[in-house]
Each structure stands twice: as C-alpha cells, then as structure tokens.
Design a protein around this motif. Structure first.
Motif, mmCIF file in Angstrom:
data_model
loop_
_atom_site.group_PDB
_atom_site.id
_atom_site.type_symbol
_atom_site.label_atom_id
_atom_site.label_comp_id
_atom_site.label_asym_id
_atom_site.label_seq_id
_atom_site.Cartn_x
_atom_site.Cartn_y
_atom_site.Cartn_z
ATOM 1 N N ASP A 1 -9.993 5.436 -4.695
ATOM 2 C CA ASP A 1 -9.624 5.457 -3.283
ATOM 3 C C ASP A 1 -8.115 5.246 -3.123
ATOM 4 O O ASP A 1 -7.479 4.592 -3.953
ATOM 5 N N ILE B 1 -7.615 4.988 4.639
ATOM 6 C CA ILE B 1 -8.119 5.074 3.267
ATOM 7 C C ILE B 1 -8.632 6.485 3.029
ATOM 8 O O ILE B 1 -9.488 6.975 3.774
ATOM 9 N N ILE C 1 -8.183 -4.853 2.202
ATOM 10 C CA ILE C 1 -8.517 -3.442 1.999
ATOM 11 C C ILE C 1 -8.429 -3.083 0.526
ATOM 12 O O ILE C 1 -9.326 -2.451 -0.042
ATOM 13 N N ASN C 2 -7.351 -3.510 -0.115
ATOM 14 C CA ASN C 2 -7.130 -3.151 -1.517
ATOM 15 C C ASN C 2 -8.191 -3.747 -2.435
ATOM 16 O O ASN C 2 -8.555 -3.152 -3.454
ATOM 17 N N PRO D 1 -5.450 3.739 -0.534
ATOM 18 C CA PRO D 1 -5.189 2.979 0.692
ATOM 19 C C PRO D 1 -3.726 3.106 1.122
ATOM 20 O O PRO D 1 -2.815 2.959 0.309
ATOM 21 N N CYS D 2 -3.495 3.357 2.393
ATOM 22 C CA CYS D 2 -2.134 3.584 2.881
ATOM 23 C C CYS D 2 -1.904 2.838 4.191
ATOM 24 O O CYS D 2 -2.836 2.596 4.959
ATOM 25 N N SER E 1 -10.873 8.501 0.658
ATOM 26 C CA SER E 1 -11.940 8.159 -0.285
ATOM 27 C C SER E 1 -12.570 9.434 -0.844
ATOM 28 O O SER E 1 -13.488 10.000 -0.245
ATOM 29 N N LEU F 1 0.842 -1.194 0.000
ATOM 30 C CA LEU F 1 0.000 0.000 0.000
ATOM 31 C C LEU F 1 0.880 1.248 0.000
ATOM 32 O O LEU F 1 2.098 1.175 0.115
ATOM 33 N N ILE G 1 -11.801 -1.563 -2.100
ATOM 34 C CA ILE G 1 -11.947 -0.156 -2.464
ATOM 35 C C ILE G 1 -12.164 0.011 -3.961
ATOM 36 O O ILE G 1 -12.070 -0.943 -4.732
#
Length: 330
Positions: A223, A235, A214-215, A225-226, A237, A157, A218
């Motif tokens: 979005d 995230i 998570i990836n 994601p980090c 968004s 991410l 989204i």
C-alpha cells in the motif's frame, strides 16, 4: 536512477543469456536490498530489504566467490536457496566487488542450460564489477534525492505528486494485466478547530500521529500512504477490492478514536476521521440480446480523474452523514 539500473540489468542478462535477473545491494553480512530486476523483458524496482542469513547469499558475502544453487521466484525474480523446492530451477549468484575488494552487490540469474557461462564471460563480469558497483552507488545517491523529493517532511508519508505518479502507473498496470485497486481518502474531522483551540504545534502532532497510525495499519511495501493536502491523507491500495479497503478504512477510523490529545489548557480531546473509498472497476449489468432473463457483466476501468472524483464524493458523503464514518462507492 532507474535508467542506470536498467542498463546494468540488460548487460547482465545479455552476457548470461538469461531472462530472469535480480540485482541486490549488500548492506552487511546478513542483509541487502533488492534494488532491481528483469523478468522476461519487464523491469521492476522493488527496493525491498532482503535477509541473506541462511541463504546462499550469506555464503557468497563471506567467500566472495560465484555460486551455483537452487533458485525460486520471489516477486517474479530469482532468489537462491540451498535445497530444491517445488518449481525450483538452477541459478547463478555472482558477486560484484569494488576496488578495495569489498562485496557491494550480487546478481542472481536463472542459468540457461543451452548457453553455459564460459570462462571468458565470467572474466568479463569480473572486469565490469567495479563499474557495476559504481552504478549501484550512484543509483543509491539518486534514490536518496528522490526520497527527499517524494516524502512529506512533517508526516514522513509520500507527497501528493508521488501519489499521482504511482496511481497512474498502477492504473496502466491494471489496464495491461487486469486487477483491481482501491483508494481511501482520509480527512481529519474539525481540523481547523483543533488548530484554533490547541495551536499549530498540537495540530502538527495530530497530523503526525494520524500518519503514524495509517502507516502501521497498511501492508508495508504494498500500500502507498500519502499526505494529500493540509489535513487529508490518501492510501493507494493495489490488488484490493472495496471490501478489503472498507475493512482497512474502518480499522484506521476505529484506532484513531483511541488516541488522546490535549488543548493548550491541558484539556484532553479525541480526534475522529472521515473516510471515502472507491475502486477502479465499474461493473454494470446489461440484458443479453434477445433475452429477458440473462444478463452480462460489463466491466469498465475508470480513469485517474474519475477514480479520485468518486473517492472525494464518498468522503463528502461521510462528512454529510455526520463525520467519523467510512463511506464506499460499491
């Protein structure tokens, strides 16, 4: 990197007398990457994979010739089609070849009816073609270095530094054009206990699996994601209110409950997540002057620090409520 692409787009727009320019890098006969665009003086850098198959771009790759065709806007940038559609316009697709006569890039721009391209102008593009190709290749090398500096090695991410940069950019964009965005701060419950009882290798696997979850949940290319810190993710968004963010947060939380991991002794265990959510708009109701019944909505945009702080408060509230919950600053 972006400065090189900006200069290239400016040159193309100036020579073509066009306000709408898209620049594509060619990957193969059927695919490319939209690496930059210019729309009415504003630059964008989508870095989005585009399929060329069954579009005029496929024909250009095969023939290596300039082509005039119908165009439409995708993400405010011109893209060619064979048949006219609603609100279509005429656009020109211009290939860029390297010294080995290989097509490496394509510029697409809306044609200016008042300034048709002259033979001399097309010859100028041909002369500049190797230089533009070199700039594009240099930009991609820079993009690779940028990716290495903005991508977390363990989870894949984005890094916290990249998140903070993009958050400020999105807040600036929201301030100029309006719009709402949401943040989702996600924490792995009892992560220290997982490391202690299962070892760091299994702890890292938990981080990787949650990041993968998570990836996959989204909107790709929308979005952001980090990895926020050792056991937290965040995230960004855009164009999402807290209702939409709440749905996303619940989907991620519930999906995580379906994952299974194991201790060093082979005992299976589950992982839960706590999620805090906030958005960048605050709406307050104030009474209209000299009226006891009418009210006005007073809208205030939050700063980066305020938005992050509210998201952290909601995460803390989720923890205090027993963990494995999603809490929202409505």
């Amino acid at each position: 990197m972006e400065q090189l692409i900006k200069q290239t787009l400016n040159t193309i727009a100036h020579l073509a007398n066009s306000k709408q320019v898209a620049l594509f890098s060619v990957l193969d006969d059927y695919n490319g990457i939209l690496i930059g665009g210019l729309f009415k003086g504003e630059f964008t850098f989508p870095n989005k994979t585009i399929e060329f198959k069954n579009t005029p771009l496929e024909k250009i790759i095969l023939t290596k010739h300039t082509l005039t065709c119908h165009g439409t806007l995708i993400d405010l940038l011109p893209f060619p089609f064979y048949k006219g559609i609603d609100n279509s316009f005429e656009c020109l697709c211009l290939p860029f070849l390297n010294d080995s006569n290989e097509i490496k890039g394509i510029a697409v721009f809306s044609k200016n009816k008042n300034f048709p391209l002259s033979t001399e102008c097309l010859q100028t593009f041909t002369t500049l073609s190797p230089l533009i190709v070199a700039i594009m290749e240099t930009a991609f090398k820079g993009e690779l270095l940028l990716k290495l500096s903005t991508q977390d090695n363990l989870t894949g991410l984005y890094t916290r530094h990249y998140f903070e940069t993009r958050l400020q950019e999105e807040l600036n964009r929201s301030h100029r054009h309006g719009g709402v965005m949401s943040l989702l701060l996600i924490d792995i419950d009892h992560f220290r206990q997982i490391n202690d009882s299962c070892g760091y290798e299994e702890g890292n696997r938990v981080l990787q699996e949650v990041a993968k979850l998570i990836n996959s949940s989204i909107r790709q290319k929308v979005d952001i994601p980090c990895r926020y810190d050792s056991k937290q993710f965040i995230i960004l968004s855009p164009n999402t209110n807290v209702d939409g963010a709440h749905i996303l947060g619940e989907r991620i939380r519930q999906s995580c409950e379906q994952l299974f991991f194991s201790t060093l002794q082979g005992i299976p265990f589950k992982v839960t997540l706590s999620v805090g959510i906030a958005h960048n708009i605050e709406t307050a109701l104030e009474e209209t002057f000299n009226s006891s019944t009418n009210t006005n909505n007073q809208i205030t945009e939050l700063s980066k620090e305020e938005l992050i702080h509210r998201t952290e408060l909601m995460l803390y509230a989720a923890k205090q409520a027993g963990r494995n919950k999603v809490m929202v600053w409505w």
